[in-house]
Structure formats: structure tokens, C-alpha cells
Design a protein around this motif. Structure first.
Motif, PDB file in Angstrom:
ATOM      1  N   ALA A 193       0.852  -1.202   0.000  1.00  0.00           N
ATOM      2  CA  ALA A 193       0.000   0.000   0.000  1.00  0.00           C
ATOM      3  C   ALA A 193       0.887   1.252   0.000  1.00  0.00           C
ATOM      4  O   ALA A 193       0.570   2.251  -0.658  1.00  0.00           O
ATOM      5  CB  ALA A 193      -0.926  -0.007   1.215  1.00  0.00           C
ATOM      6  N   GLY A 194       2.005   1.190   0.706  1.00  0.00           N
ATOM      7  CA  GLY A 194       2.938   2.319   0.735  1.00  0.00           C
ATOM      8  C   GLY A 194       3.558   2.568  -0.642  1.00  0.00           C
ATOM      9  O   GLY A 194       3.685   3.712  -1.083  1.00  0.00           O
ATOM     10  N   MET A 195       3.928   1.478  -1.331  1.00  0.00           N
ATOM     11  CA  MET A 195       4.470   1.631  -2.691  1.00  0.00           C
ATOM     12  C   MET A 195       3.426   2.260  -3.603  1.00  0.00           C
ATOM     13  O   MET A 195       3.728   3.167  -4.387  1.00  0.00           O
ATOM     14  CB  MET A 195       4.832   0.251  -3.272  1.00  0.00           C
ATOM     15  CG  MET A 195       6.159  -0.293  -2.841  1.00  0.00           C
ATOM     16  SD  MET A 195       6.686  -1.637  -3.952  1.00  0.00           S
ATOM     17  CE  MET A 195       5.651  -2.977  -3.418  1.00  0.00           C
ATOM     18  N   ALA A 196       2.190   1.768  -3.502  1.00  0.00           N
ATOM     19  CA  ALA A 196       1.107   2.296  -4.346  1.00  0.00           C
ATOM     20  C   ALA A 196       0.927   3.787  -4.080  1.00  0.00           C
ATOM     21  O   ALA A 196       0.762   4.587  -5.004  1.00  0.00           O
ATOM     22  CB  ALA A 196      -0.197   1.542  -4.071  1.00  0.00           C
ATOM     23  N   HIS A 197       0.997   4.163  -2.807  1.00  0.00           N
ATOM     24  CA  HIS A 197       0.842   5.574  -2.435  1.00  0.00           C
ATOM     25  C   HIS A 197       1.941   6.421  -3.070  1.00  0.00           C
ATOM     26  O   HIS A 197       1.684   7.475  -3.645  1.00  0.00           O
ATOM     27  CB  HIS A 197       0.874   5.694  -0.906  1.00  0.00           C
ATOM     28  CG  HIS A 197       0.833   7.095  -0.413  1.00  0.00           C
ATOM     29  ND1 HIS A 197      -0.256   7.913  -0.612  1.00  0.00           N
ATOM     30  CD2 HIS A 197       1.753   7.839   0.237  1.00  0.00           C
ATOM     31  CE1 HIS A 197      -0.001   9.102  -0.090  1.00  0.00           C
ATOM     32  NE2 HIS A 197       1.204   9.083   0.433  1.00  0.00           N
ATOM     33  N   ALA A 198       3.183   5.920  -2.994  1.00  0.00           N
ATOM     34  CA  ALA A 198       4.309   6.684  -3.535  1.00  0.00           C
ATOM     35  C   ALA A 198       4.186   6.858  -5.051  1.00  0.00           C
ATOM     36  O   ALA A 198       4.615   7.869  -5.601  1.00  0.00           O
ATOM     37  CB  ALA A 198       5.626   5.994  -3.177  1.00  0.00           C
ATOM     38  N   PHE A 199       3.600   5.860  -5.709  1.00  0.00           N
ATOM     39  CA  PHE A 199       3.458   5.930  -7.171  1.00  0.00           C
ATOM     40  C   PHE A 199       2.098   6.487  -7.589  1.00  0.00           C
ATOM     41  O   PHE A 199       1.756   6.479  -8.760  1.00  0.00           O
ATOM     42  CB  PHE A 199       3.681   4.547  -7.793  1.00  0.00           C
ATOM     43  CG  PHE A 199       5.140   4.162  -7.874  1.00  0.00           C
ATOM     44  CD1 PHE A 199       5.895   4.505  -8.998  1.00  0.00           C
ATOM     45  CD2 PHE A 199       5.762   3.493  -6.834  1.00  0.00           C
ATOM     46  CE1 PHE A 199       7.230   4.158  -9.080  1.00  0.00           C
ATOM     47  CE2 PHE A 199       7.108   3.141  -6.911  1.00  0.00           C
ATOM     48  CZ  PHE A 199       7.850   3.477  -8.035  1.00  0.00           C
ATOM     49  N   ASN A 200       1.317   6.923  -6.602  1.00  0.00           N
ATOM     50  CA  ASN A 200       0.006   7.526  -6.871  1.00  0.00           C
ATOM     51  C   ASN A 200      -0.909   6.584  -7.641  1.00  0.00           C
ATOM     52  O   ASN A 200      -1.563   6.969  -8.603  1.00  0.00           O
ATOM     53  CB  ASN A 200       0.178   8.841  -7.642  1.00  0.00           C
ATOM     54  CG  ASN A 200      -1.031   9.737  -7.470  1.00  0.00           C
ATOM     55  OD1 ASN A 200      -1.778   9.608  -6.497  1.00  0.00           O
ATOM     56  ND2 ASN A 200      -1.243  10.637  -8.410  1.00  0.00           N
ATOM     57  N   MET A 201      -0.910   5.304  -7.216  1.00  0.00           N
ATOM     58  CA  MET A 201      -1.753   4.305  -7.873  1.00  0.00           C
ATOM     59  C   MET A 201      -2.827   3.820  -6.910  1.00  0.00           C
ATOM     60  O   MET A 201      -2.553   3.611  -5.730  1.00  0.00           O
ATOM     61  CB  MET A 201      -0.907   3.100  -8.287  1.00  0.00           C
ATOM     62  CG  MET A 201      -0.029   3.396  -9.476  1.00  0.00           C
ATOM     63  SD  MET A 201       0.780   1.897 -10.015  1.00  0.00           S
ATOM     64  CE  MET A 201      -0.614   0.959 -10.624  1.00  0.00           C
TER      65      MET A 201
END
Ligand SMILES: [Mg+2]
Length: 385
Positions: free
Chosen positions: A295-303
Motif C-alpha cells: 500500500a505504501g508503494m502504491a501511495h508513492a506511485f500515486n496508484m
């Protein structure tokens, strides 16, 4: 505090389908893991969409004995230990399922020890989550699936998902040209659902990895006119390169991730531009410990992230907990399966699910029901989700 007992129970839960006078059965494989501490706390986790006997054995014979004596609050330490034991070379698959079930049980314990629900331990972003309903199964014929769409609309759901692809690749050894025939039938089924559900409904389709790239793109382009909000797991083995290419050849957004068990697969989806929506599932993808990182990766990539792979009562904690939580999948068969052995599950209201204030997951297995279900015949590798 120490872990004193880890016990997995393999379950194959067969359900009677009582919708629109359909007399069929459908089944789901689940492994329930119970973790006990020397202070008397009990935590429960599950995993699904795999062979239940194999994963239960991985927990009972390997992972469980490894973590006896560990502090259950040290979920990162335990996750790391299990990673090196079960998936030391980054293998995805059954080992990851075993880690997920144990990790979910540890978070249930963590919540009970701290007196907080899991969703608040994950960040407590919101007390309620939006649902979409997975209603459109292969056991409905092309007319029934439209009737079923109306039924779910009447029950307060305006976001609806149906399956497509109909296991076409799996069937190709026994049947001639199953892919083209499957997607031709899908085109009619999707049209019937759109007409029955009305133009305000949001529609999603899910091929469960059962098409090749050629047929997945062909189907996406055929059904684009029905306003499809995402096409989930369109291509076999969630092929990163082919999904990325598919996105350049259709306007229908692509979603995947429910069956990925290690975080690097999500990294590859993101960096290759393979999906529009990431779908991590806590009971499959390494539990809350790993999925909050996804979820953190998705947040960083705005996905965006949404739940795929069902099991809403476990995944609701993630989507309520993290700031970028999305929709939770209210998958009819999986919900009925959970009702067969959990007590205290929340009921949806107007397409939303309110999170519990009860410490931990907020619901408990009915161990009498579990013992009874455990006596039933197993799926023999045919378990599915
Ligand atoms: Mg799915």
C-alpha cells in the motif's frame, strides 16, 4: 509474551447456491490458522485460493514449529524468519499463503493485546469502507446473470463484478477453440449485465488469469462500450510485459495482484506500467505486515489499490487503516464461506461496511463449526476462489 501453539486446519467449504432457483454447489478452499500465547491470547488468520492440505501442512510441519517461543508482537521478525524458511529465493506461491495466514493471526493477537481493532493499528484512516459486489459467476447462464445483476442492485450495490474467460485456457486440452467461444459468450453476458444493471452502475470484469493476451485484448475492446471500470487478471500468470502492452491497446483499465505473495511482484507491476489498479490481498500476499508495504508503494506511485481475491472481512482492515485504501470486494461465495465458520461478521449497509471497534479482527471462528467442516472431504487440489 511467547507463542506456544500454532495450528492450521484445512477446510473445503461446499456451499449450496440458492439464488434464482439455481440448484448448484460451489466450494472454496480455506486454511484457518490459530495461534496461542502463554498469556492466553488467541489469534486467527486465514488464507485461500490454493490447495488447503498443502498450505496447512506447511504451517503445521514447518512454519509453526519455527515460531514457537517467539514474541507474537514482533511481526516483522517473524515474517523475516518465515520468509527465509518458506520462500528463501523469492519463490511466490504456497509458502506465501502460509506466511499470510500466520501473519493475520499475529495482528489479531496484537489488536487484542493493545485493545484496538486491526484497522486502527494500521493507521485508522476511516471507520467505514466502500464495497463492490462480486455476483456474476459462471454458474449463471447468460439470462440469469442479468437477473442476478438486478437482484444485487436491489440489495443496495451499485458496483458489480462478474467473471469472464470461464477457465478457457484450462479447458483447451479437452475442448476445441474454448477461448474464442468463451469470449463471444462473455460479450453477450456483459451486455446483459449492463442492460439489467442500468447505466449508473459501475461494472468490473475478472478473467481469473484464464485468457491469453490476444483474446484478453479482443474481449476488452468488445466490451469497452459497456463502460468497464476495470478488467481484473485478464492474462494468464499475470504476465507483466503482456499486461503492460495490453494497456496500450485498450481503454479498459487493467487490475491485478490478488494472487501475488511477494512485494517485488507489485514493484514490477508498477514500474512496468502493467496495471491501472493494484489489488493486494492480505490473506494471500503475506498478511498485513507485507501488504501495508505494498500500500505504501502504491501511495508513492500515486496508484489506486482495491481488494481483489475476496475475503472482505480481513481486507476491510487494510482499506480502512491506510490513507490510500480503496474498495473492498464483497464476493458472494467468499462471504457465504466466511459465514459458515465465523461469528460476529459485520453486515453491509447501502454498499458500505462499518469497521468494528472490537480489539483484533473483531470476529471469531466458531470452532464447533470448524471441527464439523474439517470432517468434510477435501478439494484434492481442486479448491479455488
Ligand atoms: Mg479476482
Amino acid at each position: 509474551m511467547k507463542i506456544t501453539r500454532v495450528e492450521a486446519t484445512p477446510l473445503y467449504i461446499e456451499l449450496k447456491i440458492d439464488i434464482l432457483d439455481i440448484n448448484k454447489t460451489n466450494g472454496l478452499s480455506v486454511v484457518l490458522v490459530e495461534v496461542e500465547t502463554d498469556e492466553g491470547h488467541l489469534g486467527h488468520g486465514i488464507t485461500a485460493i490454493m490447495d488447503e492440505d498443502v498450505v496447512a501442512s506447511a504451517v503445521n510441519d514447518l512454519a509453526g514449529p519455527t515460531i514457537i517461543g517467539e514474541n507474537p508482537m514482533a511481526n516483522e521478525r517473524i515474517w523475516e524468519k518465515l520468509y527465509w524458511q518458506l520462500t528463501p529465493r523469492g519463490q511466490t506461491g504456497y509458502g506465501g499463503h502460509a506466511i499470510a495466514a500466520i501473519d493475520v493471526a499475529l495482528w489479531d493477537i496484537k489488536g487484542k493485546v493493545l485493545g484496538e481493532p486491526v484497522w486502527r493499528l494500521l493507521g485508522g484512516a476511516r471507520p467505514t469502507v466502500p464495497l463492490y459486489a462480486t455476483f456474476g459467476f459462471g454458474f449463471f447462464d447468460r439470462d440469469q446473470i442479468g437477473e442476478a445483476a438486478k437482484l444485487w442492485r436491489e440489495n443496495g450495490f451499485d458496483r458489480l463484478k462478474m467473471t469472464v474467460g470461464m477457465n478457457a485456457l484450462k479447458r483447451r486440452d479437452d475442448e476445441r477453440r474454448p477461448l474464442l467461444e468463451a469470449i463471444r459468450e462473455d460479450r453477450i453476458r456483459v451486455r446483459n449485465v449492463r442492460e439489467a444493471a442500468g447505466e449508473e452502475a459501475e461494472l468490473f470484469v475478472d478473467a481469473n488469469c484464464s485468457l491469453d493476451q490476444y483474446h484478453a485484448i479482443m474481449l476488452a475492446n468488445w466490451i469497452e462500450e459497456y463502460d468497464i471500470a476495470f478488467f481484473e487478471e485478464p492474462i494468464t500468470h499475470n504476465n507483466v510485459r503482456q499486461m503492460a502492452e495490453m494497456r496500450t491497446r485498450t481503454k479498459v483499465p487493467v487490475a491485478a495482484g490478488q494472487t501475488e505473495t511477494l512485494a517485488y511482484r507489485f514493484r514490477d507491476f508498477i514500474t512496468a506500467g502493467a496495471v491501472d489498479v493494484l489489488q493486494p490481498n492480505v490473506v494471500i500476499g503475506g498478511g498485513y505486515t507485507q501488504i501495508q508495504k505494498v500500500a505504501g508503494m502504491a501511495h508513492a506511485f500515486n496508484m489506486p489499490i482495491d481488494n481483489g481475491g475476496a475475503f472482505p472481512f480481513h481486507n476491510m482492515h487494510l482499506h480502512a487503516g491506510v490513507m490510500n485504501g480503496g474498495m473492498v470486494e464483497y464476493h458472494h461465495v467468499s462471504v457465504e464461506c466466511c459465514k459458515a465458520f465465523f461469528k460476529g461478521l459485520p453486515e453491509p449497509k447501502d454498499g458500505w461496511l462499518d469497521l468494528p471497534e472490537t480489539p483484533g479482527l473483531g470476529f471469531e471462528p466458531d470452532m464447533d463449526a470448524v471441527r464439523e467442516l474439517a470432517k468434510a472431504p477435501k478439494s484434492m487440489g481442486q479448491g479455488k476462489g
